[in-house]
Design a protein around this motif. Structure first.
Motif, PDB file in Angstrom:
ATOM      1  N   LEU A  96       0.841  -1.192   0.000  1.00  0.00           N
ATOM      2  CA  LEU A  96       0.000   0.000   0.000  1.00  0.00           C
ATOM      3  C   LEU A  96       0.878   1.244   0.000  1.00  0.00           C
ATOM      4  O   LEU A  96       0.655   2.189  -0.771  1.00  0.00           O
ATOM      5  N   GLY A  97       1.919   1.242   0.846  1.00  0.00           N
ATOM      6  CA  GLY A  97       2.845   2.375   0.898  1.00  0.00           C
ATOM      7  C   GLY A  97       3.569   2.585  -0.411  1.00  0.00           C
ATOM      8  O   GLY A  97       3.689   3.716  -0.900  1.00  0.00           O
ATOM      9  N   LEU A  98       4.039   1.492  -1.021  1.00  0.00           N
ATOM     10  CA  LEU A  98       4.747   1.607  -2.293  1.00  0.00           C
ATOM     11  C   LEU A  98       3.808   2.091  -3.403  1.00  0.00           C
ATOM     12  O   LEU A  98       4.194   2.899  -4.248  1.00  0.00           O
ATOM     13  N   SER A  99       2.584   1.597  -3.395  1.00  0.00           N
ATOM     14  CA  SER A  99       1.624   2.003  -4.430  1.00  0.00           C
ATOM     15  C   SER A  99       1.293   3.486  -4.323  1.00  0.00           C
ATOM     16  O   SER A  99       1.243   4.201  -5.333  1.00  0.00           O
ATOM     17  N   LEU A 100       1.092   3.957  -3.100  1.00  0.00           N
ATOM     18  CA  LEU A 100       0.829   5.383  -2.915  1.00  0.00           C
ATOM     19  C   LEU A 100       2.030   6.211  -3.359  1.00  0.00           C
ATOM     20  O   LEU A 100       1.876   7.287  -3.946  1.00  0.00           O
ATOM     21  N   GLY A 101       3.227   5.700  -3.077  1.00  0.00           N
ATOM     22  CA  GLY A 101       4.430   6.396  -3.507  1.00  0.00           C
ATOM     23  C   GLY A 101       4.514   6.506  -5.017  1.00  0.00           C
ATOM     24  O   GLY A 101       4.872   7.556  -5.558  1.00  0.00           O
ATOM     25  N   LEU A 102       4.182   5.423  -5.699  1.00  0.00           N
ATOM     26  CA  LEU A 102       4.191   5.449  -7.171  1.00  0.00           C
ATOM     27  C   LEU A 102       3.182   6.439  -7.714  1.00  0.00           C
ATOM     28  O   LEU A 102       3.442   7.146  -8.693  1.00  0.00           O
ATOM     29  N   LEU A 103       2.003   6.498  -7.085  1.00  0.00           N
ATOM     30  CA  LEU A 103       0.979   7.438  -7.538  1.00  0.00           C
ATOM     31  C   LEU A 103       1.436   8.883  -7.351  1.00  0.00           C
ATOM     32  O   LEU A 103       1.242   9.733  -8.225  1.00  0.00           O
ATOM     33  N   ILE A 104       2.057   9.153  -6.209  1.00  0.00           N
ATOM     34  CA  ILE A 104       2.526  10.513  -5.938  1.00  0.00           C
ATOM     35  C   ILE A 104       3.639  10.898  -6.901  1.00  0.00           C
ATOM     36  O   ILE A 104       3.687  12.020  -7.423  1.00  0.00           O
ATOM     37  N   ALA A 105       4.558   9.943  -7.157  1.00  0.00           N
ATOM     38  CA  ALA A 105       5.708  10.236  -8.013  1.00  0.00           C
ATOM     39  C   ALA A 105       5.330  10.276  -9.485  1.00  0.00           C
ATOM     40  O   ALA A 105       6.053  10.831 -10.307  1.00  0.00           O
ATOM     41  N   GLY A 106       4.217   9.670  -9.834  1.00  0.00           N
ATOM     42  CA  GLY A 106       3.804   9.642 -11.225  1.00  0.00           C
ATOM     43  C   GLY A 106       4.547   8.619 -12.050  1.00  0.00           C
ATOM     44  O   GLY A 106       4.659   8.736 -13.261  1.00  0.00           O
ATOM     45  N   GLY A 107       5.069   7.595 -11.411  1.00  0.00           N
ATOM     46  CA  GLY A 107       5.783   6.540 -12.136  1.00  0.00           C
ATOM     47  C   GLY A 107       7.112   6.212 -11.502  1.00  0.00           C
ATOM     48  O   GLY A 107       7.519   6.837 -10.519  1.00  0.00           O
ATOM     49  N   THR A 125      13.091   1.176  -4.078  1.00  0.00           N
ATOM     50  CA  THR A 125      13.825   2.442  -4.096  1.00  0.00           C
ATOM     51  C   THR A 125      13.959   2.996  -5.497  1.00  0.00           C
ATOM     52  O   THR A 125      14.455   4.097  -5.673  1.00  0.00           O
ATOM     53  N   CYS A 126      13.530   2.244  -6.507  1.00  0.00           N
ATOM     54  CA  CYS A 126      13.655   2.741  -7.872  1.00  0.00           C
ATOM     55  C   CYS A 126      12.900   4.050  -8.054  1.00  0.00           C
ATOM     56  O   CYS A 126      13.341   4.936  -8.782  1.00  0.00           O
ATOM     57  N   MET A 127      11.763   4.187  -7.409  1.00  0.00           N
ATOM     58  CA  MET A 127      10.970   5.387  -7.634  1.00  0.00           C
ATOM     59  C   MET A 127      11.560   6.601  -6.936  1.00  0.00           C
ATOM     60  O   MET A 127      11.093   7.721  -7.131  1.00  0.00           O
ATOM     61  N   THR A 128      12.581   6.438  -6.092  1.00  0.00           N
ATOM     62  CA  THR A 128      13.186   7.581  -5.426  1.00  0.00           C
ATOM     63  C   THR A 128      14.432   8.068  -6.152  1.00  0.00           C
ATOM     64  O   THR A 128      14.987   9.097  -5.795  1.00  0.00           O
ATOM     65  N   GLN A 129      14.910   7.339  -7.167  1.00  0.00           N
ATOM     66  CA  GLN A 129      16.120   7.735  -7.883  1.00  0.00           C
ATOM     67  C   GLN A 129      15.824   8.917  -8.804  1.00  0.00           C
ATOM     68  O   GLN A 129      15.030   8.819  -9.724  1.00  0.00           O
ATOM     69  N   GLY A 130      16.480  10.033  -8.529  1.00  0.00           N
ATOM     70  CA  GLY A 130      16.349  11.193  -9.397  1.00  0.00           C
ATOM     71  C   GLY A 130      15.027  11.922  -9.285  1.00  0.00           C
ATOM     72  O   GLY A 130      14.718  12.773 -10.110  1.00  0.00           O
ATOM     73  N   LEU A 131      14.219  11.613  -8.284  1.00  0.00           N
ATOM     74  CA  LEU A 131      12.938  12.291  -8.134  1.00  0.00           C
ATOM     75  C   LEU A 131      13.091  13.546  -7.270  1.00  0.00           C
ATOM     76  O   LEU A 131      13.973  13.621  -6.417  1.00  0.00           O
ATOM     77  N   LEU A 139       9.834   9.194   3.106  1.00  0.00           N
ATOM     78  CA  LEU A 139       8.844   8.261   3.634  1.00  0.00           C
ATOM     79  C   LEU A 139       8.986   6.853   3.055  1.00  0.00           C
ATOM     80  O   LEU A 139       8.800   5.866   3.752  1.00  0.00           O
ATOM     81  N   VAL A 140       9.315   6.760   1.767  1.00  0.00           N
ATOM     82  CA  VAL A 140       9.345   5.466   1.088  1.00  0.00           C
ATOM     83  C   VAL A 140      10.746   4.860   1.054  1.00  0.00           C
ATOM     84  O   VAL A 140      10.903   3.653   1.147  1.00  0.00           O
ATOM     85  N   GLY A 141      11.766   5.714   0.941  1.00  0.00           N
ATOM     86  CA  GLY A 141      13.138   5.219   0.835  1.00  0.00           C
ATOM     87  C   GLY A 141      13.540   4.227   1.919  1.00  0.00           C
ATOM     88  O   GLY A 141      14.126   3.186   1.624  1.00  0.00           O
ATOM     89  N   PRO A 142      13.227   4.504   3.205  1.00  0.00           N
ATOM     90  CA  PRO A 142      13.629   3.570   4.263  1.00  0.00           C
ATOM     91  C   PRO A 142      13.016   2.177   4.165  1.00  0.00           C
ATOM     92  O   PRO A 142      13.452   1.270   4.879  1.00  0.00           O
ATOM     93  N   LEU A 143      12.024   2.002   3.290  1.00  0.00           N
ATOM     94  CA  LEU A 143      11.430   0.670   3.147  1.00  0.00           C
ATOM     95  C   LEU A 143      12.384  -0.333   2.510  1.00  0.00           C
ATOM     96  O   LEU A 143      12.063  -1.513   2.408  1.00  0.00           O
TER      97      LEU A 143
END
Length: 204
Positions: A96-107, A125-131, A139-143
């Motif tokens: 759920l946390g990862l999905s919300l993160g993807l929605l916020i990041a837009g991909g 952590t892929c969605m945090t690279q370069g964002l 919030l998501v990175g520590p996962l």
């Protein structure tokens, strides 16, 4: 399984992680504070990974203890039951946390380093690279630590079941085999993790 005395160990592990993150945030926010702080800060404050490793060790200990108790009570160990308990305990909130993160990041970010590390981190952590979403990264990175534990969960029940099989076939003498394998695994892990500690791509 609850051990009140382990709470103090958890507290010190948490403190190491907290101090490390505060140091990283403050140093990056104002790196010009002092030369002494720039030279000695990492040596004194940046040891949060030790706290994370303590949490990993505590988790492994408790998982192993529960598995041993199940074997003693039932004279068997259910791999399916193990996966059911882990999935119900972790996956709902985790994904759920990862999905919300993807929605916020837009991909998901397309950084090449991110793609190379995808399977190691199970993608989180892929969605945090370069964002640019600093709040998302915080919030998501520590996962990443959860996805490392997932790899332990994927291997542990099969190794434990194999251990039960060997004990039933060979008796208690097989205990020495476990000791040798465990010590070997620890030595290899330390070698792989700490000798090239500055090369994160190699560790991944």
């Amino acid at each position: 399984a609850y051990f009140p005395k382990l709470d103090s160990i958890r507290f010190y592990a948490f403190l190491l992680v907290l101090i490390s993150h505060i140091y990283i945030f403050c140093y990056k926010a104002s790196p010009e504070t002092s030369q002494w702080f720039a030279d000695n800060g990492p040596k004194i404050f940046a040891h949060g990974e030790i706290g994370v490793h303590i949490f990993f060790a505590l988790s492994g200990f408790l998982i192993m203890l529960l598995a041993i108790r199940e074997f003693k009570n039932k004279n068997s160990f259910s791999i399916l039951g193990f996966f059911k308990r882990r999935i119900l305990r972790i996956w709902p909130l985790y994904f759920l946390g990862l999905s919300l993160g993807l929605l916020i990041a837009g991909g998901v970010a397309t950084d090449p380093v991110c793609i190379n590390r995808f399977w190691y981190f199970l993608g989180n952590t892929c969605m945090t690279q370069g964002l640019s979403h600093s709040d998302l990264i915080a919030l998501v990175g520590p996962l990443w630590s959860v996805s490392v534990e997932e790899q332990f969960y994927l291997t542990f029940p099969f190794l434990f079941a194999m251990g039960i099989f060997l004990i039933k076939k060979l008796g208690k003498k097989v205990g020495w085999l476990f000791v040798i394998v465990a010590v070997g695994a620890i030595v290899i892990s330390f070698r792989q993790r700490y000798l090239p500690s500055g090369n994160w791509d190699y560790i991944s």
